[in-house]
Scaffold this motif. Structure first.
Motif, PDB file in Angstrom:
ATOM      1  N   GLY A 140     -16.131 -18.139   9.570  1.00  0.00           N
ATOM      2  CA  GLY A 140     -15.042 -19.055   9.857  1.00  0.00           C
ATOM      3  C   GLY A 140     -14.179 -18.538   9.832  1.00  0.00           C
ATOM      4  O   GLY A 140     -13.109 -19.117  10.188  1.00  0.00           O
ATOM      5  N   CYS A 141     -13.644 -17.274   9.052  1.00  0.00           N
ATOM      6  CA  CYS A 141     -12.056 -16.972   8.946  1.00  0.00           C
ATOM      7  C   CYS A 141     -11.572 -17.112  10.241  1.00  0.00           C
ATOM      8  O   CYS A 141     -11.844 -15.457  11.230  1.00  0.00           O
ATOM      9  N   PRO A 142     -10.175 -17.481  11.077  1.00  0.00           N
ATOM     10  CA  PRO A 142     -10.148 -17.588  12.421  1.00  0.00           C
ATOM     11  C   PRO A 142      -8.608 -16.240  11.660  1.00  0.00           C
ATOM     12  O   PRO A 142      -7.918 -15.893  12.890  1.00  0.00           O
ATOM     13  N   SER A 143      -8.306 -15.725  11.001  1.00  0.00           N
ATOM     14  CA  SER A 143      -6.868 -15.119  10.644  1.00  0.00           C
ATOM     15  C   SER A 143      -7.219 -13.640  11.034  1.00  0.00           C
ATOM     16  O   SER A 143      -8.664 -13.426  11.637  1.00  0.00           O
ATOM     17  N   LYS A 144      -5.935 -13.334  12.496  1.00  0.00           N
ATOM     18  CA  LYS A 144      -5.479 -12.513  13.424  1.00  0.00           C
ATOM     19  C   LYS A 144      -6.588 -11.082  12.762  1.00  0.00           C
ATOM     20  O   LYS A 144      -7.321 -10.485  13.236  1.00  0.00           O
ATOM     21  N   THR A 145      -6.033 -10.180  11.399  1.00  0.00           N
ATOM     22  CA  THR A 145      -5.699  -9.301  10.916  1.00  0.00           C
ATOM     23  C   THR A 145      -7.630  -9.709  10.990  1.00  0.00           C
ATOM     24  O   THR A 145      -8.560  -8.035  10.959  1.00  0.00           O
ATOM     25  N   VAL A 146      -8.259 -10.598  10.017  1.00  0.00           N
ATOM     26  CA  VAL A 146      -9.860  -9.998  10.018  1.00  0.00           C
ATOM     27  C   VAL A 146     -10.663 -10.095  11.251  1.00  0.00           C
ATOM     28  O   VAL A 146     -11.872  -9.561  11.082  1.00  0.00           O
ATOM     29  N   CYS A 147     -10.198 -10.993  12.161  1.00  0.00           N
ATOM     30  CA  CYS A 147     -11.172 -10.320  13.732  1.00  0.00           C
ATOM     31  C   CYS A 147     -10.173  -9.791  13.946  1.00  0.00           C
ATOM     32  O   CYS A 147     -11.509  -9.603  14.292  1.00  0.00           O
ATOM     33  N   ARG A 148      -9.373  -9.012  14.512  1.00  0.00           N
ATOM     34  CA  ARG A 148      -8.825  -8.150  14.659  1.00  0.00           C
ATOM     35  C   ARG A 148     -10.372  -7.060  13.682  1.00  0.00           C
ATOM     36  O   ARG A 148     -10.638  -5.445  14.409  1.00  0.00           O
ATOM     37  N   ASN A 149     -10.452  -6.764  12.522  1.00  0.00           N
ATOM     38  CA  ASN A 149     -11.865  -5.729  11.869  1.00  0.00           C
ATOM     39  C   ASN A 149     -12.189  -6.308  11.912  1.00  0.00           C
ATOM     40  O   ASN A 149     -13.722  -6.032  11.201  1.00  0.00           O
ATOM     41  N   GLN A 150     -13.058  -6.959  12.932  1.00  0.00           N
ATOM     42  CA  GLN A 150     -14.613  -7.882  12.953  1.00  0.00           C
ATOM     43  C   GLN A 150     -15.085  -8.214  12.066  1.00  0.00           C
ATOM     44  O   GLN A 150     -16.392  -8.438  11.858  1.00  0.00           O
ATOM     45  N   GLY A 151     -14.368  -8.639  11.230  1.00  0.00           N
ATOM     46  CA  GLY A 151     -14.299  -9.858  10.132  1.00  0.00           C
ATOM     47  C   GLY A 151     -14.944 -11.297  10.822  1.00  0.00           C
ATOM     48  O   GLY A 151     -14.474 -11.400  11.571  1.00  0.00           O
ATOM     49  N   GLY A 152     -14.825 -12.251   9.879  1.00  0.00           N
ATOM     50  CA  GLY A 152     -15.212 -13.618  10.080  1.00  0.00           C
ATOM     51  C   GLY A 152     -15.462 -14.323  11.179  1.00  0.00           C
ATOM     52  O   GLY A 152     -16.473 -14.081  11.090  1.00  0.00           O
ATOM     53  N   SER A 153     -14.232 -15.414  11.539  1.00  0.00           N
ATOM     54  CA  SER A 153     -15.651 -15.775  12.370  1.00  0.00           C
ATOM     55  C   SER A 153     -15.235 -14.975  13.977  1.00  0.00           C
ATOM     56  O   SER A 153     -16.003 -15.126  15.040  1.00  0.00           O
ATOM     57  N   TYR A 154     -14.985 -13.228  14.277  1.00  0.00           N
ATOM     58  CA  TYR A 154     -15.002 -12.319  14.672  1.00  0.00           C
ATOM     59  C   TYR A 154     -16.582 -13.240  14.726  1.00  0.00           C
ATOM     60  O   TYR A 154     -17.099 -12.572  16.738  1.00  0.00           O
ATOM     61  N   LEU A 155     -17.532 -12.419  14.536  1.00  0.00           N
ATOM     62  CA  LEU A 155     -18.980 -11.967  14.496  1.00  0.00           C
ATOM     63  C   LEU A 155     -19.768 -12.960  15.012  1.00  0.00           C
ATOM     64  O   LEU A 155     -20.580 -12.508  15.123  1.00  0.00           O
ATOM     65  N   LEU A 156     -19.398 -14.240  14.716  1.00  0.00           N
ATOM     66  CA  LEU A 156     -19.556 -15.534  16.278  1.00  0.00           C
ATOM     67  C   LEU A 156     -19.997 -14.889  17.564  1.00  0.00           C
ATOM     68  O   LEU A 156     -20.650 -15.325  18.202  1.00  0.00           O
ATOM     69  N   SER A 157     -19.087 -14.297  17.432  1.00  0.00           N
ATOM     70  CA  SER A 157     -19.282 -13.856  19.027  1.00  0.00           C
ATOM     71  C   SER A 157     -19.295 -12.007  19.411  1.00  0.00           C
ATOM     72  O   SER A 157     -19.676 -11.880  20.726  1.00  0.00           O
ATOM     73  N   ASP A 158     -20.228 -11.343  19.185  1.00  0.00           N
ATOM     74  CA  ASP A 158     -21.038 -10.822  18.558  1.00  0.00           C
ATOM     75  C   ASP A 158     -22.277 -10.101  18.202  1.00  0.00           C
ATOM     76  O   ASP A 158     -21.938  -9.290  16.540  1.00  0.00           O
ATOM     77  N   LEU A 159     -23.189 -10.893  17.885  1.00  0.00           N
ATOM     78  CA  LEU A 159     -24.306 -11.408  17.364  1.00  0.00           C
ATOM     79  C   LEU A 159     -25.969  -9.756  17.113  1.00  0.00           C
ATOM     80  O   LEU A 159     -25.928  -9.228  15.740  1.00  0.00           O
ATOM     81  N   ASP A 160     -24.797  -8.861  18.896  1.00  0.00           N
ATOM     82  CA  ASP A 160     -25.809  -7.505  18.048  1.00  0.00           C
ATOM     83  C   ASP A 160     -24.888  -7.115  16.677  1.00  0.00           C
ATOM     84  O   ASP A 160     -25.844  -6.221  15.943  1.00  0.00           O
ATOM     85  N   THR A 161     -24.164  -7.059  16.198  1.00  0.00           N
ATOM     86  CA  THR A 161     -23.114  -6.655  14.825  1.00  0.00           C
ATOM     87  C   THR A 161     -23.501  -7.912  14.226  1.00  0.00           C
ATOM     88  O   THR A 161     -23.959  -6.947  12.547  1.00  0.00           O
ATOM     89  N   LEU A 162     -23.482  -8.626  13.564  1.00  0.00           N
ATOM     90  CA  LEU A 162     -24.025  -9.702  13.163  1.00  0.00           C
ATOM     91  C   LEU A 162     -25.281  -9.841  12.414  1.00  0.00           C
ATOM     92  O   LEU A 162     -25.584  -9.721  11.007  1.00  0.00           O
ATOM     93  N   ARG A 163     -25.836 -10.026  13.175  1.00  0.00           N
ATOM     94  CA  ARG A 163     -28.012  -9.128  12.959  1.00  0.00           C
ATOM     95  C   ARG A 163     -27.614  -8.537  12.267  1.00  0.00           C
ATOM     96  O   ARG A 163     -28.339  -8.682  10.372  1.00  0.00           O
ATOM     97  N   PRO A 164     -27.591  -7.213  11.359  1.00  0.00           N
ATOM     98  CA  PRO A 164     -27.889  -6.215  10.716  1.00  0.00           C
ATOM     99  C   PRO A 164     -27.292  -6.739   9.572  1.00  0.00           C
ATOM    100  O   PRO A 164     -27.344  -6.609   7.861  1.00  0.00           O
ATOM    101  N   ILE A 165     -25.790  -7.184   9.614  1.00  0.00           N
ATOM    102  CA  ILE A 165     -25.538  -8.085   8.150  1.00  0.00           C
ATOM    103  C   ILE A 165     -26.095  -8.731   7.716  1.00  0.00           C
ATOM    104  O   ILE A 165     -25.934  -8.917   6.275  1.00  0.00           O
ATOM    105  N   ILE A 166     -26.802  -9.914   7.924  1.00  0.00           N
ATOM    106  CA  ILE A 166     -27.412 -11.391   8.713  1.00  0.00           C
ATOM    107  C   ILE A 166     -28.339 -10.326   7.056  1.00  0.00           C
ATOM    108  O   ILE A 166     -28.872 -10.688   5.901  1.00  0.00           O
TER     109      ILE A 166
END
Ligand SMILES: Cc1cc2nc3c(=O)[nH]c(=O)nc-3n(C[C@H](O)[C@H](O)[C@H](O)COP(=O)(O)O)c2cc1C
Length: 323
Positions: free
Chosen positions: A106-132
């Motif tokens: 859920g983290c909305p921080s620009k830096t975190v999202c630029r690095n594909q972390g936090g809430s960014y991963l909600l927009s990219d389930l192909d990347t999120l799934r293997p992490i889960i």
């Protein structure tokens, strides 16, 4: 329906960066044991190389680990990215004996999202799934995710929930706003109501739940398993006590509890032997909502947040407590 290690209608003190460090959890956990869970603010899984085990342990805090009851109700939250050392971090948390691991999505921080972390991963389930998958396979106890309803918009909401359920997470906490909404407007409770119907795992509602009355209404409306509170927990750290003991929110109770809270906090900062600057900073971060709704709350808060010495802060509290 999978089970969480908490009873239905639990009240959970949310993770808050800059607030819920070891010292705060230790102090507030002892003062208000009526909270059913506490949570570390997120530990960022590192990219350059794994953390030494002692770093992962330190984030939970030796004081908390030594307090069995508090440790058993503390959730360890992490934030990760596709390139970070997730596995080592999870293994260290497992070794520590944490009962509950939560992934911050859920983290909305620009830096975190630029690095594909936090809430960014909600927009990219192909990347999120293997992490889960990786976390699920390597963490044997409770594993939950804390999400927003989407990144730019809510179009992925159902897919996100279903994917997390398919991959075996034990529950989902929903801060009912998109990432782009940050904190704008009011969190929309209907997302939590819909989520309860969409998946068959416990849903924890979060976002703009301020009073015991809100809590009752929220349960009735959404049917969610439990509720997590962040800003309201800072505004009213005794909220879980009020809810579980069915106490009314009278000015007398507020004054009594606020006085207890400030005094206990003051004692804690003495025990820690903190430098003046970090004492001031810490006190500001844990008290920023407590003046809200007072007759002169806005002015007191402004004065308090501009204060430059601990003595000034204590004087403001004395004045505040005279209300
Ligand atoms: C100061 C602050 C720090 C936060 N840090 C975190 C964090 O470390 N991890 C996290 O998942 N959410 C974090 N959040 C978000 C809250 O946990 C919560 O989801 C959000 O504030 C909405 O709940 P509320 O309306 O009860 O405040 C933070 C919120 C605040 C106000």
């Amino acid at each position: 329906m999978k089970l969480l290690p908490i009873k239905p209608h639990s009240l959970m003190f949310a993770p808050m960066e800059g607030v819920t460090d070891e010292y705060y959890r230790n102090f507030v956990g002892k003062l208000y044991p009526e909270w059913d869970t506490f949570s570390c603010d997120f530990l960022r899984a590192p990219t350059p190389g794994p953390y030494p085990y002692k770093h992962v342990r330190k984030h939970m805090g030796e004081g908390v680990i030594a307090n069995k009851e508090l440790f058993s109700k503390t959730i360890y939250q992490i934030l990760t990215t596709p390139h970070a050392h997730t596995l080592d971090t999870v293994q260290s948390i497992q070794k520590l004996g944490s009962h509950w691991l939560d992934l911050n999505l859920g983290c909305p921080s620009k830096t975190v999202c630029r690095n594909q972390g936090g809430s960014y991963l909600l927009s990219d389930l192909d990347t999120l799934r293997p992490i889960i998958k990786l976390i699920r396979e390597n963490f044997k106890s409770t594993f939950t995710c804390k999400i927003r309803v989407g990144y730019r918009d809510d179009s992925n909401f159902e897919n996100i929930l279903k994917m997390l359920e398919d991959e075996g997470v034990d529950g989902i906490t929903i801060h009912a706003r998109t990432r782009d909404e940050l904190y704008k407007g009011v969190a929309r409770w209907e997302y939590v109501k819909d989520a309860v119907k969409m998946v068959n795992i416990p849903i924890i509602g979060n976002g703009d739940i301020w009073t015991t009355d809100d809590i009752e209404k929220y349960y009735d409306y959404t049917g969610c398993h439990s509720i997590m509170l962040a800003r309201s927990a800072l505004k009213t750290p005794w909220l879980a006590k009020m809810y579980h003991q069915k106490l009314d929110d009278t000015p007398e109770l507020r004054m009594h509890e606020a006085s207890k809270y400030f005094h206990a906090f003051y004692q804690e900062t003495l025990k820690q032997n903190l430098e003046e600057a970090s004492r001031i900073k810490r006190l500001k971060s844990v008290s920023r909502y407590i003046f809200d709704d007072l007759p002169d709350g806005v002015a007191i808060k402004k004065h308090f947040l501009l204060s430059k010495s601990f003595a000034d802060q204590m004087q403001i509290f004395q004045e505040f407590l005279r209300y």
